[in-house]
Design a protein around this motif. Structure first.
Motif: not given
Length: 95
Positions: A61-66
């Protein structure tokens, strides 16, 4: 061709998703092997992977936000680049 930040993040996301899927497969494989060997399997067997799964999902999810952030940055940069382009002078004929 050079890869963009979004492409690199997308590749990293694919690695994390593959890791998540492999972990789930391993839990099921272990449970099935234990059951086939005659072990009594409780509902909680394999639940220790849950904490790892949660952490892994948070990373995804952090990568998706990035990725979304990089897309926004690219659009903003593109907008600034377009606004800096000089316009051609208009030629006005004298009447």
């Amino acid at each position: 061709m050079t890869r963009t930040h979004v492409e690199r993040l997308g590749e990293f996301r694919e690695i994390l998703v593959a890791t998540r899927r492999e972990g789930v497969r391993n839990v099921h494989h272990t449970r099935d092997a234990m059951r086939a060997s005659g072990f009594q399997i409780g509902d909680s067997e394999g639940s220790s992977y849950g904490a790892q799964l949660k952490a892994l999902q948070e990373e995804i999810e952090a990568v998706d936000r990035a990725i979304e952030d990089e897309k926004r940055l690219a659009l903003a940069l593109e907008g600034r680049t377009q606004s800096r382009r000089p316009t051609k002078p208009r030629i006005v004929r004298a009447t």
